[in-house]
Design a protein around this motif. Structure first.
Motif, PDB file in Angstrom:
ATOM      1  N   UNK A   1      -4.020  20.375  -8.792  1.00  0.00           N
ATOM      2  CA  UNK A   1      -4.166  21.788  -9.169  1.00  0.00           C
ATOM      3  C   UNK A   1      -3.249  22.172 -10.323  1.00  0.00           C
TER       4      UNK A   1
ATOM      5  N   UNK B   1     -20.629  16.261  -8.673  1.00  0.00           N
ATOM      6  CA  UNK B   1     -19.977  17.059  -7.623  1.00  0.00           C
ATOM      7  C   UNK B   1     -20.066  18.543  -7.913  1.00  0.00           C
ATOM      8  N   UNK B   2     -21.226  18.991  -8.360  1.00  0.00           N
ATOM      9  CA  UNK B   2     -21.408  20.432  -8.572  1.00  0.00           C
ATOM     10  C   UNK B   2     -21.417  21.126  -7.215  1.00  0.00           C
ATOM     11  N   UNK B   3     -20.952  22.384  -7.200  1.00  0.00           N
ATOM     12  CA  UNK B   3     -21.011  23.147  -5.957  1.00  0.00           C
ATOM     13  C   UNK B   3     -22.464  23.536  -5.755  1.00  0.00           C
ATOM     14  N   UNK B   4     -23.094  22.916  -4.761  1.00  0.00           N
ATOM     15  CA  UNK B   4     -24.554  23.003  -4.708  1.00  0.00           C
ATOM     16  C   UNK B   4     -25.068  24.342  -4.229  1.00  0.00           C
ATOM     17  N   UNK B   5     -24.203  25.134  -3.603  1.00  0.00           N
ATOM     18  CA  UNK B   5     -24.653  26.451  -3.144  1.00  0.00           C
ATOM     19  C   UNK B   5     -24.311  27.545  -4.164  1.00  0.00           C
ATOM     20  N   UNK B   6     -23.847  27.125  -5.359  1.00  0.00           N
ATOM     21  CA  UNK B   6     -23.501  28.107  -6.389  1.00  0.00           C
ATOM     22  C   UNK B   6     -24.418  27.916  -7.595  1.00  0.00           C
TER      23      UNK B   6
ATOM     24  N   UNK C   1     -15.908  29.032 -11.573  1.00  0.00           N
ATOM     25  CA  UNK C   1     -15.029  28.726 -10.434  1.00  0.00           C
ATOM     26  C   UNK C   1     -13.549  28.646 -10.820  1.00  0.00           C
ATOM     27  N   UNK C   2     -13.257  27.819 -11.826  1.00  0.00           N
ATOM     28  CA  UNK C   2     -11.864  27.634 -12.224  1.00  0.00           C
ATOM     29  C   UNK C   2     -11.248  28.901 -12.800  1.00  0.00           C
TER      30      UNK C   2
ATOM     31  N   UNK D   1     -12.063  32.031 -11.891  1.00  0.00           N
ATOM     32  CA  UNK D   1     -11.800  32.967 -10.794  1.00  0.00           C
ATOM     33  C   UNK D   1     -10.464  32.633 -10.145  1.00  0.00           C
ATOM     34  N   UNK D   2     -10.178  31.342 -10.002  1.00  0.00           N
ATOM     35  CA  UNK D   2      -8.909  30.947  -9.392  1.00  0.00           C
ATOM     36  C   UNK D   2      -7.739  31.367 -10.276  1.00  0.00           C
TER      37      UNK D   2
ATOM     38  N   UNK E   1     -18.005  23.173 -16.569  1.00  0.00           N
ATOM     39  CA  UNK E   1     -17.129  23.613 -15.483  1.00  0.00           C
ATOM     40  C   UNK E   1     -15.720  23.048 -15.665  1.00  0.00           C
ATOM     41  N   UNK E   2     -15.658  21.764 -16.057  1.00  0.00           N
ATOM     42  CA  UNK E   2     -14.347  21.140 -16.233  1.00  0.00           C
ATOM     43  C   UNK E   2     -13.599  21.751 -17.417  1.00  0.00           C
TER      44      UNK E   2
ATOM     45  N   UNK F   1     -11.455  26.187 -17.578  1.00  0.00           N
ATOM     46  CA  UNK F   1     -10.068  26.659 -17.495  1.00  0.00           C
ATOM     47  C   UNK F   1      -9.188  26.141 -18.632  1.00  0.00           C
TER      48      UNK F   1
END
Lengths: 265, 354
Positions: free
Chosen positions: B72, B84-89, B97-98, B100-101, B145-146, B149
């Motif tokens: 992290x 490894x995509x977030x499959x429910x998003x 994602x990154x 928002x964190x 996605x990578x 951030x």
């Protein structure tokens, strides 16, 4: 020949599943609507149903929490050795193999009034056996594998890569659990909850041994049915049984629905 | 980000996956970790990301030792082999994602996500779910996605392995351009030498957990330092006793040395095609394979079978044809050393000056 087998299958279903249900239904209406209501509104009935309700809620909550946690540790934790995992994994199934009555007996032998632990708890004013805590422990023992066995395969199937991806994006474990893991195991957990509710509602043997079946004190719906039958109070027994059966059927339908959702996701 | 790795080791139980690997990477470079499957490349990448803990050795980012930092906090982006995509998003939520964190504001997130969606050519797909995308599109989402951030280091594990051959080619070029444009230090793992040669600024060859050689693709091709590297990069035939070949007689002076000859070091043809007959060897065509844009020729010289390519423009050979074979050079290897040997007879013994 084929037709014969089909007929036989239907016959078995009819005798084993449908006939008892019909019998319970007609039995509880033997004295009409009034008899049914009266049987259910007896103080011991209301108390027993309330006890069952409490046990179901508490056991389901605890079992869900610890079941999901154990499933995650058994699948993901690399600080647990492989052998340790195998051992824990087989212990999880123990309640399936051991008769519930024996499970209840073990609790009495371990925590009963004549034991060291039992006396200790009694001294600090906390009665375990022949009281609510013991009944909860007994039901937990019986339902323990349900959640773990539902969640573990789902976790294995989704793998740890999505969680690793979340960690490289800056998410810590709590955030990752709720935003990445939970949406994937959600339906498995719901399925596990349904199974736990059904099992803890219907649990008889372990609870009977641990509770002592004291009327208006430690009597649950199932042990009340047993007592009513013993007392030849057939209408009352059928009425309480009908309530339990109706809830179970409702749960089964819910489970079918959850299963379908699980397949979709 | 400048990366310095020294004495890196990793064991899984009895299996020694990474052995004493040291290297440094300049800021902004695109590095390919190349080697056979199971050679420890992915373990090195995962240790850089912090997903695996080294058994020993140091990993230093920007002069700071990061061994004990969790993934992290390393400021990295990681593209997984299966994305490894977030499959429910949706695509949008995956990329966001990154951010928002990192607690970006809603409008900042939207700007950054739309910028990346546009950059990766995914415009119009923001509200799709991963299972509604093709392999190439998923790869782009994983990449976006990578990058979202703004990591200092991008790590890619076999980024093209799950994509079919035709689109893979396209994506390679695309990725190289994209990384150049963003200017981020990147390391990718591959077992495909063409991919490494084509995409990477520098290649590190990893075999059995060891770093065999590090250098630009051309350097590695031109001067392989170990036999493994020579045989892994490019095609080659290994010849046990090269002194039997014309022009390499002096190889007999190094008993036990093996020669490695690349197809492009060899020419075959009818006697008339060579200017310097004296350096050529008598050979016999054993097999011919059509390779789309050229012929692959297996030719027997004495007891040695050599492989080479021949242009489609030249006269077609047939199995059994008697041909002349010219071997230009060979890589020589023995236990401790490697060197290049040129065909001695190619130096025209009687040059004709006009």
């Amino acid at each position: 020949m084929k037709k014969l087998w089909i007929t036989l299958t239907y016959a078995v279903f009819l005798v084993l599943l449908i006939a008892p249900l019909v019998r319970i239904f007609s039995g509880s209406w033997a004295e009409g609507w009034d008899g049914f209501i009266e049987a259910l509104t007896r103080p011991q009935s209301l108390h027993a149903l309330w006890m069952t309700f409490l046990i179901v809620i508490i056991v389901t909550a605890l079992n869900t929490l610890f079941g999901v946690m154990l499933a995650i540790y058994l699948v993901r934790a690399d600080w647990l050795g492989r052998r340790m995992k195998q051992l824990l994994n087989s212990i999880v199934d123990l309640p399936f193999a051991v008769s519930p009555v024996i499970g209840g007996l073990m609790i009495v032998l371990l925590l009963g009034p004549n034991t060291i632990i039992g006396t200790f708890f009694e001294d600090i004013g906390f009665k375990v056996v022949y009281a609510m805590p013991g009944m909860i422990i007994a039901t937990l023992f019986v339902t323990f594998p349900m959640m773990v066995r539902e969640v573990m395969p789902v976790l294995q199937e989704i793998g740890s890569q999505q969680e690793e991806a979340a960690s490289t994006l800056g998410a810590y474990s709590w955030y990752t659990f709720w935003h990445v893991t939970w949406p994937s195991i959600r339906w498995g957990v719901i399925y596990g909850v349904v199974l736990t509710v059904a099992r803890s509602m219907g649990e008889f043997g372990a609870v009977l041994v641990v509770s002592g079946n004291i009327i208006n004190k430690t009597q649950t719906a199932t042990t009340l049915v047993y007592q009513d039958v013993e007392n030849f109070n057939i209408v009352a027994a059928n009425s309480v049984a009908l309530v339990l059966a109706a809830i179970s059927i409702g749960l089964l339908l819910l489970m079918e629905w959850a299963k379908k959702r699980k397949e979709v996701h | 980000m400048h990366i310095e790795v020294s004495g890196l080791n990793k064991s899984f139980g009895d299996f020694h996956a990474v052995r004493d690997v040291s290297f440094s990477i300049e800021k902004g470079h695109l590095i390919g970790l190349l080697g056979p499957s199971g050679g420890g490349k992915t373990s090195i990448l995962r240790m850089l990301a912090g997903l695996e803990t080294p058994s020993s050795g140091d990993i230093v980012f920007h002069g700071k030792r990061v061994n004990d930092l969790p993934p992290q906090e390393r400021g990295i982006g990681f593209v997984f082999q299966n994305y490894a995509l977030f499959k429910h998003m949706t695509v949008y939520d995956n990329v966001a994602f990154g951010l928002k964190i990192k607690k970006f504001s809603k409008s900042q997130i939207r700007d950054r996500v739309m910028e990346l969606v546009e950059l990766t050519g995914l415009k119009g797909f923001e509200h799709r779910y991963p299972h509604q995308l093709s392999g190439g599109q998923r790869q782009r989402v994983a990449f976006a996605r990578a990058l979202a951030p703004e990591p200092q280091l991008l790590l890619l594990d076999e980024p093209f392995a799950a994509i079919d051959a035709k689109i893979r080619q396209e994506l390679r070029t695309w990725l190289k351009e994209m990384i150049e444009r963003v200017g981020i230090t990147s390391i990718f793992v591959t077992h495909d030498q063409d991919e490494a040669i084509e995409v990477a600024d520098e290649i590190m060859i990893i075999n059995k957990g060891r770093l065999e050689q590090k250098g630009s693709p051309w350097d590695i091709y031109k001067s392989p330092q170990t036999q493994f590297v020579a045989s892994f990069i490019g095609e080659s035939t290994i010849v046990e006793d090269v002194s039997k070949l014309k022009g390499f007689e002096e190889a007999a002076g190094w008993p036990g040395a093996q020669a490695l000859i690349r197809p492009e070091f060899i020419e075959v043809g009818k006697p008339g095609e060579f200017r310097l007959q004296s350096a050529t060897e008598q050979g016999k065509v054993k097999h011919l394979h059509f390779r789309g844009s050229e012929w692959m020729v297996e030719v027997e010289v004495g007891s040695i079978t050599l492989i080479t390519y021949r242009s489609l423009e030249k006269e077609v050979l047939h199995p059994g044809d008697e041909v002349r074979v010219l071997v230009h050079r060979a890589y020589m290897f023995n236990q401790s050393d490697s060197w290049m040997m040129e065909n001695r007879l190619k130096e025209d013994p009687m040059p004709i000056h006009i």
